[in-house]
Write a protein that holds these residues in place. Structure first.
Motif, PDB file in Angstrom:
ATOM      1  N   ALA A   1       0.670  -1.207  -0.060  1.00 35.27           N
ATOM      2  CA  ALA A   1      -0.078  -0.019  -0.022  1.00 35.27           C
ATOM      3  C   ALA A   1       0.958   1.345  -0.119  1.00 35.27           C
ATOM      4  O   ALA A   1       0.542   2.256  -0.836  1.00 35.27           O
ATOM      5  N   ILE A   2       1.817   1.315   0.723  1.00 34.70           N
ATOM      6  CA  ILE A   2       2.880   2.435   0.821  1.00 34.70           C
ATOM      7  C   ILE A   2       3.623   2.667  -0.508  1.00 34.70           C
ATOM      8  O   ILE A   2       3.758   3.886  -0.885  1.00 34.70           O
TER       9      ILE A   2
ATOM     10  N   ALA B   1       2.550   1.653  -3.236  1.00 37.24           N
ATOM     11  CA  ALA B   1       1.657   2.447  -4.378  1.00 37.24           C
ATOM     12  C   ALA B   1       1.252   3.878  -3.900  1.00 37.24           C
ATOM     13  O   ALA B   1       1.276   4.426  -4.941  1.00 37.24           O
ATOM     14  N   GLU B   2       1.271   4.132  -2.727  1.00 41.81           N
ATOM     15  CA  GLU B   2       0.799   5.484  -2.207  1.00 41.81           C
ATOM     16  C   GLU B   2       1.978   6.655  -2.784  1.00 41.81           C
ATOM     17  O   GLU B   2       1.676   7.527  -3.174  1.00 41.81           O
ATOM     18  N   THR B   3       3.352   6.117  -2.654  1.00 42.47           N
ATOM     19  CA  THR B   3       4.212   6.667  -2.727  1.00 42.47           C
ATOM     20  C   THR B   3       4.846   6.895  -4.123  1.00 42.47           C
ATOM     21  O   THR B   3       5.560   7.902  -4.445  1.00 42.47           O
TER      22      THR B   3
ATOM     23  N   ALA C   1       7.522   6.312   5.800  1.00 42.05           N
ATOM     24  CA  ALA C   1       6.252   6.168   5.567  1.00 42.05           C
ATOM     25  C   ALA C   1       5.601   5.098   6.420  1.00 42.05           C
ATOM     26  O   ALA C   1       4.435   4.974   7.178  1.00 42.05           O
TER      27      ALA C   1
ATOM     28  N   LYS D   1       3.258   5.158   9.940  1.00 40.58           N
ATOM     29  CA  LYS D   1       1.841   4.708   9.722  1.00 40.58           C
ATOM     30  C   LYS D   1       1.798   3.571  10.707  1.00 40.58           C
ATOM     31  O   LYS D   1       0.573   3.580  11.228  1.00 40.58           O
TER      32      LYS D   1
END
Length: 147
Positions: free
Chosen positions: A105-106, A108-110, A124, A128
């Motif tokens: 997820a991170i 993809a997020e970053t 990150a 989190k």
């Protein structure tokens, strides 16, 4: 109840119950918290107390390794008992699957795609999931994901 108050309450109950290991560990932890509050010139937040607990846990792990290598199993066992007390103040650790999903997820997020983004992903991830991950394990998984 804040983590600081919980530690104080547990210290008093352990002292009254004459739980020597728990009293000793919490006394050291309270000293570290007191030193931090002097440095900060205020009471530390729960996140800052959590960092202190994590630092104490890391010291215990390193001591266990050293005592085991040095042939001192009785001292290593004492450190393990102290670790159990400290771990009770840490949040529940993420399972391997949860950690992998969090990393995905991170990433993809970053928008991370190569090794130069590893620092950003780790920062990150640790922000989190504060106190819920082992840094070495997470680092290895992030490295494998970005490689």
């Amino acid at each position: 109840m804040s983590l600081l108050k919980a530690i104080e309450k547990d210290y008093l109950s352990a002292y009254k119950a004459k739980e020597d290991v728990k009293v000793a560990v919490l006394r050291m932890l309270k000293t570290a918290i007191k030193n931090a509050s002097i440095e900060l010139r205020r009471d530390p937040t729960d996140d800052e107390v959590l960092d202190l607990v994590a630092r104490q846990l890391k010291q215990r792990k390193e001591s266990i390794d050293q005592y085991t290598k040095g042939g001192r199993p009785e001292l290593a066992e004492q450190e393990r008992l102290e670790m159990v007390v400290l771990q009770s103040y840490m949040p529940v650790q993420l399972t391997a699957e949860e950690l992998e999903r969090a990393i995905d997820a991170i990433v993809a997020e970053t928008g991370a795609s190569e090794m130069k983004d590893m620092g950003r992903v780790m920062q990150a991830l640790q922000a989190k999931h504060k106190g819920q991950i082992d840094g070495k394990t997470a680092s290895a998984l992030v490295r494998a994901r970005l490689a």
